[in-house]
Design a protein around this motif. Structure first.
Motif, PDB file in Angstrom:
ATOM      1  N   ILE A 124      71.343  46.830  52.291  1.00 46.04           N
ATOM      2  CA  ILE A 124      71.268  48.276  52.531  1.00 46.04           C
ATOM      3  C   ILE A 124      70.360  48.925  51.486  1.00 46.04           C
ATOM      4  O   ILE A 124      69.484  49.727  51.830  1.00 46.04           O
ATOM      5  CB  ILE A 124      72.677  48.917  52.517  1.00 46.04           C
ATOM      6  N   LEU A 125      70.555  48.568  50.236  1.00 49.99           N
ATOM      7  CA  LEU A 125      69.727  49.112  49.164  1.00 49.99           C
ATOM      8  C   LEU A 125      68.259  48.726  49.353  1.00 49.99           C
ATOM      9  O   LEU A 125      67.354  49.542  49.145  1.00 49.99           O
ATOM     10  CB  LEU A 125      70.229  48.637  47.794  1.00 49.99           C
ATOM     11  N   SER A 126      68.024  47.499  49.782  1.00 48.41           N
ATOM     12  CA  SER A 126      66.660  47.036  50.031  1.00 48.41           C
ATOM     13  C   SER A 126      65.996  47.852  51.142  1.00 48.41           C
ATOM     14  O   SER A 126      64.823  48.242  51.022  1.00 48.41           O
ATOM     15  CB  SER A 126      66.688  45.555  50.404  1.00 48.41           C
ATOM     16  N   THR A 127      66.724  48.111  52.217  1.00 50.43           N
ATOM     17  CA  THR A 127      66.196  48.927  53.310  1.00 50.43           C
ATOM     18  C   THR A 127      65.914  50.348  52.831  1.00 50.43           C
ATOM     19  O   THR A 127      64.873  50.924  53.147  1.00 50.43           O
ATOM     20  CB  THR A 127      67.178  48.952  54.497  1.00 50.43           C
ATOM     21  N   PHE A 128      66.838  50.905  52.061  1.00 54.25           N
ATOM     22  CA  PHE A 128      66.680  52.252  51.509  1.00 54.25           C
ATOM     23  C   PHE A 128      65.405  52.339  50.665  1.00 54.25           C
ATOM     24  O   PHE A 128      64.578  53.248  50.844  1.00 54.25           O
ATOM     25  CB  PHE A 128      67.917  52.588  50.666  1.00 54.25           C
ATOM     26  N   ALA A 134      60.270  66.280  53.014  1.00 52.45           N
ATOM     27  CA  ALA A 134      61.035  66.233  54.270  1.00 52.45           C
ATOM     28  C   ALA A 134      61.507  64.816  54.569  1.00 52.45           C
ATOM     29  O   ALA A 134      62.670  64.607  54.952  1.00 52.45           O
ATOM     30  CB  ALA A 134      60.185  66.763  55.424  1.00 52.45           C
ATOM     31  N   ALA A 135      60.634  63.830  54.379  1.00 48.82           N
ATOM     32  CA  ALA A 135      61.015  62.438  54.638  1.00 48.82           C
ATOM     33  C   ALA A 135      62.079  61.972  53.650  1.00 48.82           C
ATOM     34  O   ALA A 135      63.026  61.279  54.028  1.00 48.82           O
ATOM     35  CB  ALA A 135      59.784  61.537  54.572  1.00 48.82           C
ATOM     36  N   ARG A 136      61.931  62.348  52.381  1.00 46.78           N
ATOM     37  CA  ARG A 136      62.930  61.970  51.369  1.00 46.78           C
ATOM     38  C   ARG A 136      64.288  62.537  51.724  1.00 46.78           C
ATOM     39  O   ARG A 136      65.312  61.836  51.686  1.00 46.78           O
ATOM     40  CB  ARG A 136      62.507  62.460  49.979  1.00 46.78           C
ATOM     41  N   HIS A 165      61.695  54.349  51.312  1.00 50.24           N
ATOM     42  CA  HIS A 165      61.107  55.283  50.355  1.00 50.24           C
ATOM     43  C   HIS A 165      59.715  54.841  49.897  1.00 50.24           C
ATOM     44  O   HIS A 165      58.823  55.673  49.744  1.00 50.24           O
ATOM     45  CB  HIS A 165      62.041  55.494  49.154  1.00 50.24           C
ATOM     46  N   ARG A 166      59.507  53.547  49.710  1.00 55.44           N
ATOM     47  CA  ARG A 166      58.165  53.061  49.345  1.00 55.44           C
ATOM     48  C   ARG A 166      57.167  53.361  50.463  1.00 55.44           C
ATOM     49  O   ARG A 166      56.041  53.800  50.213  1.00 55.44           O
ATOM     50  CB  ARG A 166      58.190  51.566  49.048  1.00 55.44           C
ATOM     51  N   THR A 167      57.593  53.114  51.689  1.00 51.29           N
ATOM     52  CA  THR A 167      56.724  53.387  52.837  1.00 51.29           C
ATOM     53  C   THR A 167      56.443  54.878  52.951  1.00 51.29           C
ATOM     54  O   THR A 167      55.309  55.288  53.202  1.00 51.29           O
ATOM     55  CB  THR A 167      57.363  52.847  54.134  1.00 51.29           C
ATOM     56  N   ARG A 168      57.453  55.692  52.726  1.00 50.63           N
ATOM     57  CA  ARG A 168      57.290  57.148  52.753  1.00 50.63           C
ATOM     58  C   ARG A 168      56.232  57.582  51.746  1.00 50.63           C
ATOM     59  O   ARG A 168      55.356  58.405  52.057  1.00 50.63           O
ATOM     60  CB  ARG A 168      58.633  57.814  52.433  1.00 50.63           C
ATOM     61  N   MET A 206      72.498  49.852  62.196  1.00 48.05           N
ATOM     62  CA  MET A 206      71.808  50.862  61.386  1.00 48.05           C
ATOM     63  C   MET A 206      70.723  50.236  60.521  1.00 48.05           C
ATOM     64  O   MET A 206      69.658  50.830  60.328  1.00 48.05           O
ATOM     65  CB  MET A 206      72.822  51.634  60.538  1.00 48.05           C
ATOM     66  N   MET A 207      70.977  49.027  60.021  1.00 50.90           N
ATOM     67  CA  MET A 207      69.961  48.326  59.229  1.00 50.90           C
ATOM     68  C   MET A 207      68.744  48.003  60.091  1.00 50.90           C
ATOM     69  O   MET A 207      67.602  48.152  59.659  1.00 50.90           O
ATOM     70  CB  MET A 207      70.545  47.036  58.655  1.00 50.90           C
ATOM     71  N   LYS A 208      69.001  47.571  61.321  1.00 52.94           N
ATOM     72  CA  LYS A 208      67.906  47.273  62.242  1.00 52.94           C
ATOM     73  C   LYS A 208      67.119  48.551  62.553  1.00 52.94           C
ATOM     74  O   LYS A 208      65.890  48.533  62.600  1.00 52.94           O
ATOM     75  CB  LYS A 208      68.461  46.649  63.529  1.00 52.94           C
ATOM     76  N   MET A 209      67.823  49.646  62.735  1.00 57.37           N
ATOM     77  CA  MET A 209      67.174  50.939  62.989  1.00 57.37           C
ATOM     78  C   MET A 209      66.312  51.340  61.792  1.00 57.37           C
ATOM     79  O   MET A 209      65.169  51.770  61.952  1.00 57.37           O
ATOM     80  CB  MET A 209      68.219  52.026  63.260  1.00 57.37           C
ATOM     81  N   GLY A 210      66.832  51.177  60.587  1.00 55.53           N
ATOM     82  CA  GLY A 210      66.076  51.508  59.381  1.00 55.53           C
ATOM     83  C   GLY A 210      64.810  50.676  59.258  1.00 55.53           C
ATOM     84  O   GLY A 210      63.742  51.194  58.932  1.00 55.53           O
ATOM     85  N   SER A 211      64.916  49.397  59.563  1.00 51.42           N
ATOM     86  CA  SER A 211      63.742  48.521  59.515  1.00 51.42           C
ATOM     87  C   SER A 211      62.720  48.917  60.576  1.00 51.42           C
ATOM     88  O   SER A 211      61.513  48.880  60.335  1.00 51.42           O
ATOM     89  CB  SER A 211      64.157  47.068  59.716  1.00 51.42           C
ATOM     90  N   SER A 212      63.204  49.294  61.751  1.00 52.57           N
ATOM     91  CA  SER A 212      62.302  49.743  62.825  1.00 52.57           C
ATOM     92  C   SER A 212      61.580  51.025  62.440  1.00 52.57           C
ATOM     93  O   SER A 212      60.376  51.169  62.674  1.00 52.57           O
ATOM     94  CB  SER A 212      63.083  49.958  64.122  1.00 52.57           C
ATOM     95  N   VAL A 213      62.301  51.953  61.854  1.00 54.09           N
ATOM     96  CA  VAL A 213      61.701  53.219  61.415  1.00 54.09           C
ATOM     97  C   VAL A 213      60.643  52.956  60.348  1.00 54.09           C
ATOM     98  O   VAL A 213      59.548  53.527  60.390  1.00 54.09           O
ATOM     99  CB  VAL A 213      62.787  54.193  60.894  1.00 54.09           C
ATOM    100  N   GLU A 214      60.947  52.056  59.426  1.00 57.38           N
ATOM    101  CA  GLU A 214      59.993  51.719  58.372  1.00 57.38           C
ATOM    102  C   GLU A 214      58.719  51.126  58.974  1.00 57.38           C
ATOM    103  O   GLU A 214      57.608  51.487  58.592  1.00 57.38           O
ATOM    104  CB  GLU A 214      60.635  50.729  57.390  1.00 57.38           C
ATOM    105  N   ALA A 215      58.860  50.250  59.967  1.00 58.69           N
ATOM    106  CA  ALA A 215      57.697  49.639  60.617  1.00 58.69           C
ATOM    107  C   ALA A 215      56.878  50.672  61.381  1.00 58.69           C
ATOM    108  O   ALA A 215      55.643  50.655  61.334  1.00 58.69           O
ATOM    109  CB  ALA A 215      58.145  48.521  61.554  1.00 58.69           C
ATOM    110  N   ILE A 216      57.548  51.586  62.053  1.00 61.97           N
ATOM    111  CA  ILE A 216      56.842  52.636  62.797  1.00 61.97           C
ATOM    112  C   ILE A 216      56.068  53.524  61.833  1.00 61.97           C
ATOM    113  O   ILE A 216      54.905  53.858  62.082  1.00 61.97           O
ATOM    114  CB  ILE A 216      57.830  53.466  63.649  1.00 61.97           C
ATOM    115  N   LEU A 217      56.697  53.914  60.743  1.00 59.86           N
ATOM    116  CA  LEU A 217      55.997  54.733  59.738  1.00 59.86           C
ATOM    117  C   LEU A 217      54.780  53.999  59.196  1.00 59.86           C
ATOM    118  O   LEU A 217      53.680  54.554  59.114  1.00 59.86           O
ATOM    119  CB  LEU A 217      56.929  55.073  58.572  1.00 59.86           C
TER     120      LEU A 217
END
Length: 104
Positions: free
Chosen positions: A7-11, A31-33, A15-18, A55-66
């Protein structure tokens, strides 16, 4: 790796991608933060492994889309936009040809 570390890794990855995607755009960075922090805070009491995995899968998907699908564009005048692609999005432009290339 434990669930908390994942979870921390995804978080951190979000943020790095943001930071890379919205570089030099304070409004979008903020706004993203806030959105990332809000979503993680809202679900911090979740205990179901199945829901956490979703939720972890969703977070990874969002990171890839960004990372892969968001471009910075800036207004530079009336009816003019300046595209600011990140280095990772640029590809070598090789024209298509039906004939195979000859080695030099």
């Amino acid at each position: 790796m434990g669930t908390r570390l994942k979870i921390l890794s995804t978080f951190k990855s979000l943020h790095r991608t943001r930071m890379a995607v919205f570089k030099d755009d304070d409004k979008a960075l903020t706004a993203a933060r806030l959105k990332i922090n809000d979503e993680f805070r809202k679900n911090k009491e979740e205990t179901s492994e199945e829901n956490i995995k979703k939720m972890m899968k969703m977070g990874s998907s969002v990171e890839a889309i960004l990372r892969e699908g968001v471009l910075q564009v800036e207004h530079v005048g009336d009816m003019k936009l300046l595209l600011r692609p990140r280095e990772s999005l640029l590809l070598e432009n090789v024209p298509y040809s039906d004939e195979p290339r000859k080695k030099a």
